[in-house]
Write an enzyme that holds these catalytic residues in place. Structure first.
Site, PDB file in Angstrom:
ATOM      1  N   GLY A 147       0.809  -1.213   0.000  1.00  8.93           N
ATOM      2  CA  GLY A 147       0.000   0.000   0.000  1.00  8.93           C
ATOM      3  C   GLY A 147       0.841   1.259   0.000  1.00  8.93           C
ATOM      4  N   SER A 148       1.705   1.419  -1.005  1.00 10.32           N
ATOM      5  CA  SER A 148       2.714   2.481  -0.947  1.00 10.32           C
ATOM      6  C   SER A 148       2.666   3.467  -2.098  1.00 10.32           C
ATOM      7  CB  SER A 148       4.109   1.849  -0.872  1.00 10.32           C
ATOM      8  OG  SER A 148       4.270   0.807  -1.820  1.00 10.32           O
ATOM      9  N   THR A 149       1.526   3.613  -2.748  1.00 12.58           N
ATOM     10  CA  THR A 149       1.448   4.575  -3.854  1.00 12.58           C
ATOM     11  C   THR A 149       1.162   5.985  -3.372  1.00 12.58           C
ATOM     12  OG1 THR A 149      -0.903   4.083  -4.218  1.00 12.58           O
ATOM     13  CG2 THR A 149       0.708   2.827  -5.515  1.00 12.58           C
ATOM     14  N   GLY A 197       0.437   8.568   0.597  1.00  9.37           N
ATOM     15  CA  GLY A 197       0.336   8.639   2.045  1.00  9.37           C
ATOM     16  C   GLY A 197       1.548   8.116   2.781  1.00  9.37           C
ATOM     17  N   ILE A 198       1.301   7.462   3.911  1.00 13.73           N
ATOM     18  CA  ILE A 198       2.385   6.975   4.763  1.00 13.73           C
ATOM     19  C   ILE A 198       3.234   5.939   4.034  1.00 13.73           C
ATOM     20  CG2 ILE A 198       2.910   5.681   6.869  1.00 13.73           C
ATOM     21  CD1 ILE A 198       0.398   7.000   8.109  1.00 13.73           C
ATOM     22  N   TYR A 247     -12.519  -0.910  12.300  1.00 13.74           N
ATOM     23  CA  TYR A 247     -11.126  -0.533  12.041  1.00 13.74           C
ATOM     24  C   TYR A 247     -10.263  -0.753  13.279  1.00 13.74           C
ATOM     25  CZ  TYR A 247      -7.119   2.593  11.226  1.00 13.74           C
ATOM     26  OH  TYR A 247      -5.861   3.125  11.102  1.00 13.74           O
TER      27      TYR A 247
END
Length: 262
Positions: A14-16, A18-19, A155
């Site tokens: 999930g690195s495209t 934000g963090i 969440y």
């Protein structure tokens, strides 16, 4: 400071944006070869090109698209990636939900991405790290795993389970140079949060800055949103050889949202 990451291969789920993107950028600045992951080829391509363009470093930048809620796509991703020295479990999803209105599908979606994706990636990559005698796994957690918000119960529940998962995995590394840790992030001004804040501000006839200040003023010692890079810096340190004595820990980068010790 040289963190000793030159030549290490770092996979960030999930690195495209934000963090996750901030972690990829910080790792690249330290000389690591980074592997970017996202759900669509277009977003992965844009992120990898941005990393190459904005950061002049020797490490390789590659990208692979995969939906991490799908076990088969995770297997395909890992088959393509090969050996990995550092795994950053960042992929996740969040949102405000009225508990009484949540559906089984809502809970399943949170379960698949916020818990099972990190478990499946770790299950494949931890054994080779143990065999090689060195490796790092860092879970990107949240203060909501400790102080679960009433309007984000699915969440917070899954992130609490992820925190427990990381603690259990760390116990499997005894006597090795492999570590497993969690970073408990606070309210970060990521791309997704920014878009939501802009929508709310427009609906309430407020400026973005007014809304941002109001959202964190009562709950944060920092008194502002955290920049993704401020979380990424801690993540990259934990990914490095310098953090060899930190294992099985949950470290806070929450801006002081959690006012009691954890």
């Amino acid at each position: 400071m040289d963190l000793g990451l030159t030549g290490k291969r770092v996979l960030i789920s999930g690195s495209t944006q934000g963090i996750g993107y901030a972690v990829a950028a910080a790792a690249r600045r330290e000389g690591a070869s980074v592997i970017v992951n996202g759900r669509t080829p277009d977003r992965v391509s844009a992120a990898t090109e941005r990393l190459r363009r904005e950061i002049d470093a020797s490490g390789e930048v590659t990208g692979i698209s995969a939906d991490l809620t799908d076990p088969a796509q995770i297997d395909s991703l890992l088959d393509a990636v090969g050996a990995v020295d550092v795994l950053i479990n960042n992929a996740g999803t969040f949102g405000l939900m009225d508990f009484t209105e949540t559906t089984d599908a809502d809970w399943q979606g949170q379960f698949d991405l916020n818990l099972m994706a990190g478990m499946r990636l770790s299950r494949r990559l931890l054994p080779p790290m143990l065999q090689r005698g060195w490796g790092r796994i860092v879970f990107i957690g949240t203060e909501s795993a400790v102080d679960v918000p009433g309007d984000m119960i699915p969440y917070g529940t899954m992130k609490a389970a992820s925190l427990a998962l990381a603690a259990g995995l760390a116990k499997l590394t005894r006597g090795t140079e492999v570590t497993v840790n969690t970073v408990l992030g606070g309210p970060a001004y990521s791309d997704g949060v920014a878009a939501t804040v802009e929508q709310i501000a427009a609906a309430q006839s407020m400026t973005v800055e007014q809304l941002k200040a109001g959202l964190v003023r009562d709950s944060s010692l920092l008194q502002r949103f955290i920049h993704p890079r401020e979380i990424a810096d801690l993540v990259v340190y934990l990914s490095s050889p310098l953090a060899s004595a930190t294992n099985g820990a949950a470290l806070r980068a929450d801006g002081g949202v959690l006012t009691t010790a954890y």
